[in-house]
Design a protein around this motif. Structure first.
Motif, PDB file in Angstrom:
ATOM      1  N   PRO A   1       0.838  -1.203   0.000  1.00  0.00           N
ATOM      2  CA  PRO A   1       0.000   0.000   0.000  1.00  0.00           C
ATOM      3  C   PRO A   1       0.874   1.254   0.000  1.00  0.00           C
ATOM      4  O   PRO A   1       2.069   1.186   0.293  1.00  0.00           O
ATOM      5  CB  PRO A   1      -0.802  -0.115   1.310  1.00  0.00           C
ATOM      6  CG  PRO A   1      -0.674  -1.538   1.725  1.00  0.00           C
ATOM      7  CD  PRO A   1       0.650  -2.014   1.210  1.00  0.00           C
ATOM      8  N   PRO A   2       0.316   2.411  -0.301  1.00  0.00           N
ATOM      9  CA  PRO A   2       1.082   3.663  -0.222  1.00  0.00           C
ATOM     10  C   PRO A   2       1.611   3.886   1.194  1.00  0.00           C
ATOM     11  O   PRO A   2       1.000   3.463   2.179  1.00  0.00           O
ATOM     12  CB  PRO A   2       0.057   4.729  -0.611  1.00  0.00           C
ATOM     13  CG  PRO A   2      -0.991   4.005  -1.381  1.00  0.00           C
ATOM     14  CD  PRO A   2      -1.055   2.628  -0.792  1.00  0.00           C
ATOM     15  N   ALA A   3       2.749   4.577   1.287  1.00  0.00           N
ATOM     16  CA  ALA A   3       3.351   4.825   2.600  1.00  0.00           C
ATOM     17  C   ALA A   3       2.559   5.838   3.421  1.00  0.00           C
ATOM     18  O   ALA A   3       2.542   5.775   4.652  1.00  0.00           O
ATOM     19  CB  ALA A   3       4.790   5.312   2.414  1.00  0.00           C
ATOM     20  N   ASP A   4       1.881   6.780   2.769  1.00  0.00           N
ATOM     21  CA  ASP A   4       1.108   7.807   3.472  1.00  0.00           C
ATOM     22  C   ASP A   4      -0.094   7.159   4.157  1.00  0.00           C
ATOM     23  O   ASP A   4      -0.951   6.573   3.486  1.00  0.00           O
ATOM     24  CB  ASP A   4       0.626   8.858   2.462  1.00  0.00           C
ATOM     25  CG  ASP A   4      -0.187   9.967   3.109  1.00  0.00           C
ATOM     26  OD1 ASP A   4      -0.388   9.938   4.346  1.00  0.00           O
ATOM     27  OD2 ASP A   4      -0.640  10.870   2.368  1.00  0.00           O
TER      28      ASP A   4
ATOM     29  N   ALA B   1      -3.592   7.908   2.747  1.00  0.00           N
ATOM     30  CA  ALA B   1      -3.842   7.654   1.329  1.00  0.00           C
ATOM     31  C   ALA B   1      -4.981   6.659   1.139  1.00  0.00           C
ATOM     32  O   ALA B   1      -5.115   5.681   1.884  1.00  0.00           O
ATOM     33  CB  ALA B   1      -2.585   7.135   0.655  1.00  0.00           C
ATOM     34  N   LEU B   2      -5.791   6.912   0.118  1.00  0.00           N
ATOM     35  CA  LEU B   2      -6.795   5.937  -0.296  1.00  0.00           C
ATOM     36  C   LEU B   2      -6.083   4.755  -0.946  1.00  0.00           C
ATOM     37  O   LEU B   2      -5.226   4.930  -1.804  1.00  0.00           O
ATOM     38  CB  LEU B   2      -7.760   6.576  -1.290  1.00  0.00           C
ATOM     39  CG  LEU B   2      -8.834   5.640  -1.875  1.00  0.00           C
ATOM     40  CD1 LEU B   2      -9.879   5.304  -0.812  1.00  0.00           C
ATOM     41  CD2 LEU B   2      -9.502   6.286  -3.091  1.00  0.00           C
ATOM     42  N   VAL B   3      -6.451   3.541  -0.532  1.00  0.00           N
ATOM     43  CA  VAL B   3      -5.848   2.333  -1.088  1.00  0.00           C
ATOM     44  C   VAL B   3      -6.811   1.635  -2.047  1.00  0.00           C
ATOM     45  O   VAL B   3      -6.440   1.292  -3.173  1.00  0.00           O
ATOM     46  CB  VAL B   3      -5.425   1.362   0.033  1.00  0.00           C
ATOM     47  CG1 VAL B   3      -4.871   0.064  -0.557  1.00  0.00           C
ATOM     48  CG2 VAL B   3      -4.398   2.019   0.942  1.00  0.00           C
ATOM     49  N   LEU B   4      -8.034   1.412  -1.608  1.00  0.00           N
ATOM     50  CA  LEU B   4      -9.010   0.693  -2.437  1.00  0.00           C
ATOM     51  C   LEU B   4     -10.369   1.363  -2.313  1.00  0.00           C
ATOM     52  O   LEU B   4     -10.839   1.628  -1.204  1.00  0.00           O
ATOM     53  CB  LEU B   4      -9.122  -0.772  -1.997  1.00  0.00           C
ATOM     54  CG  LEU B   4     -10.163  -1.612  -2.733  1.00  0.00           C
ATOM     55  CD1 LEU B   4      -9.793  -1.796  -4.208  1.00  0.00           C
ATOM     56  CD2 LEU B   4     -10.358  -2.970  -2.059  1.00  0.00           C
ATOM     57  N   ARG B   5     -10.956   1.652  -3.453  1.00  0.00           N
ATOM     58  CA  ARG B   5     -12.342   2.143  -3.478  1.00  0.00           C
ATOM     59  C   ARG B   5     -13.136   1.316  -4.477  1.00  0.00           C
ATOM     60  O   ARG B   5     -12.683   1.071  -5.597  1.00  0.00           O
ATOM     61  CB  ARG B   5     -12.400   3.622  -3.839  1.00  0.00           C
ATOM     62  CG  ARG B   5     -13.836   4.145  -4.050  1.00  0.00           C
ATOM     63  CD  ARG B   5     -13.886   5.665  -4.008  1.00  0.00           C
ATOM     64  NE  ARG B   5     -13.684   6.138  -2.647  1.00  0.00           N
ATOM     65  CZ  ARG B   5     -13.187   7.341  -2.329  1.00  0.00           C
ATOM     66  NH1 ARG B   5     -12.812   8.175  -3.295  1.00  0.00           N
ATOM     67  NH2 ARG B   5     -13.060   7.693  -1.065  1.00  0.00           N
TER      68      ARG B   5
ATOM     69  N   TYR C   1      -8.350   2.968   3.519  1.00  0.00           N
ATOM     70  CA  TYR C   1      -7.203   3.862   3.607  1.00  0.00           C
ATOM     71  C   TYR C   1      -6.003   3.122   4.193  1.00  0.00           C
ATOM     72  O   TYR C   1      -6.154   2.092   4.872  1.00  0.00           O
ATOM     73  CB  TYR C   1      -7.562   5.098   4.434  1.00  0.00           C
ATOM     74  CG  TYR C   1      -8.678   5.893   3.787  1.00  0.00           C
ATOM     75  CD1 TYR C   1      -8.389   6.914   2.890  1.00  0.00           C
ATOM     76  CD2 TYR C   1     -10.014   5.580   4.035  1.00  0.00           C
ATOM     77  CE1 TYR C   1      -9.410   7.626   2.261  1.00  0.00           C
ATOM     78  CE2 TYR C   1     -11.038   6.282   3.402  1.00  0.00           C
ATOM     79  CZ  TYR C   1     -10.731   7.293   2.526  1.00  0.00           C
ATOM     80  OH  TYR C   1     -11.740   7.986   1.890  1.00  0.00           O
ATOM     81  N   ALA C   2      -4.803   3.668   3.934  1.00  0.00           N
ATOM     82  CA  ALA C   2      -3.575   2.983   4.318  1.00  0.00           C
ATOM     83  C   ALA C   2      -3.436   2.810   5.828  1.00  0.00           C
ATOM     84  O   ALA C   2      -2.719   1.920   6.292  1.00  0.00           O
ATOM     85  CB  ALA C   2      -2.364   3.728   3.762  1.00  0.00           C
TER      86      ALA C   2
ATOM     87  N   GLU D   1       3.358   1.263  -6.072  1.00  0.00           N
ATOM     88  CA  GLU D   1       3.821   1.221  -7.456  1.00  0.00           C
ATOM     89  C   GLU D   1       2.993   2.084  -8.392  1.00  0.00           C
ATOM     90  O   GLU D   1       3.436   2.425  -9.488  1.00  0.00           O
ATOM     91  CB  GLU D   1       3.827  -0.224  -7.975  1.00  0.00           C
ATOM     92  CG  GLU D   1       4.916  -1.106  -7.381  1.00  0.00           C
ATOM     93  CD  GLU D   1       4.636  -1.504  -5.946  1.00  0.00           C
ATOM     94  OE1 GLU D   1       3.447  -1.597  -5.565  1.00  0.00           O
ATOM     95  OE2 GLU D   1       5.610  -1.700  -5.197  1.00  0.00           O
ATOM     96  N   GLY D   2       1.779   2.443  -8.015  1.00  0.00           N
ATOM     97  CA  GLY D   2       0.932   3.238  -8.903  1.00  0.00           C
ATOM     98  C   GLY D   2      -0.539   3.002  -8.658  1.00  0.00           C
ATOM     99  O   GLY D   2      -0.932   2.328  -7.702  1.00  0.00           O
TER     100      GLY D   2
END
Length: 286
Positions: free
Chosen positions: A34-37, A40-44, A67-68, A137-138
């Motif tokens: 997942p994003p480090a922040d 951050a939104l991870v999955l919607r 969220y992360a 990664e994106g």
């Protein structure tokens, strides 16, 4: 060929395979961080489009937003009554870091990062299901029309198989609101800001015929109707103490409630809690 020669050839093959560039359209890696922040939104997962009113389209909540930091904000169950409550049953569940990683892995396994043809079922006016996955990664976005239509639709076996994986992911996130253990019970979530999707209120003949004539309630939020965001609809956002007053008022109303402003106008309002990654009415127009 002796054992040493065989092992050398095998090692060389493995090294070549490990260093080879992935071919276009190849399957994504089964694991991504997942994003480090933590914010951050991870999955919607959300429903978009379909045959409904502009007001309903703008006020529609995602099925789930993860969220992360482990926070999952989701739609909870609602009673099958008419008129429905004005305030949505929006819940929060702490998945923890392991739970977020598990969902990322499941989303990749379901094909959210793939680009294969998912087909177009022979049905009309159905919504599409949009999956948004963000990793270190994106970002990957995959949208599939009429996902729940799995039979008798002219789809190929490959398309049906790909859709079935995404449908399993949709079912998984929908089931997050069904607790399996006491610590899994979602809690009610109160947003810091609320968008009001507004249109002029008019009495509908079918409701009046059934004796459904709700009394107007005084509008406690920002001046209506706000800024236009679509055909016949406008939007305003309440924050801080005003947002709290709007939530309290909405919890005592239903979808037919007229909202009265000081100038005597009556408005129909659909309430849309703003999620942590959203900032205003523009986020409702995607």
């Amino acid at each position: 060929m002796g054992p040493v020669r065989t092992a050398s050839v095998l090692l060389a093959v493995l090294l070549v395979a490990a260093c080879a560039e992935p071919s276009p359209g190849s399957a994504p890696p089964p694991h991504a961080q997942p994003p480090a922040d933590p914010d951050a939104l991870v999955l919607r997962v959300e429903q978009v489009g379909g045959y409904t009113t502009p007001q309903d389209l703008a006020a529609r909540l995602p099925v789930v937003s993860v969220y992360a930091d482990g926070q999952a904000i989701l739609q909870g169950p609602v009673p099958a009554i008419y008129p429905a409550f004005a305030w949505p049953n929006i819940q929060v569940l702490d998945l923890g870091a392991d739970g977020v990683q598990e969902l990322v892995d499941h989303a990749l396994a379901a094909g959210v990062a793939e680009q294969g043809d998912l087909g177009a079922p022979h049905v009309t006016d159905m919504p599409s299901t949009r999956f948004t996955l963000r990793t270190a990664e994106g970002t990957h976005v995959r949208e599939v029309y009429a996902l729940t239509q799995t039979t008798g639709t002219g789809l190929t076996e490959d398309q049906l198989a790909a859709r079935e994986r995404l449908l399993e992911l949709l079912t998984e996130v929908q089931d997050l609101s069904s607790a399996s253990t006491p610590e899994d019970v979602p809690e009610s979530w109160t947003p810091a800001a609320v968008a009001a999707v507004v249109e002029p209120w008019t009495a509908r003949e079918e409701d009046t015929a059934q004796g459904l004539s709700p009394e107007p309630l005084p509008w406690p939020g920002p001046p209506l109707p706000g800024e236009p965001i679509g055909p016949g609809i406008s939007c305003v956002v309440a924050t801080g103490e005003v947002a709290g007053a709007v939530v309290t008022a909405a919890q005592g109303a239903n979808m037919l409630t007229p909202w009265a402003t000081p100038d005597g106008a009556l408005w129909s309002v659909a309430f849309r809690p703003l999620l942590p990654d959203e900032t205003g009415c523009a986020d409702l127009q995607a």
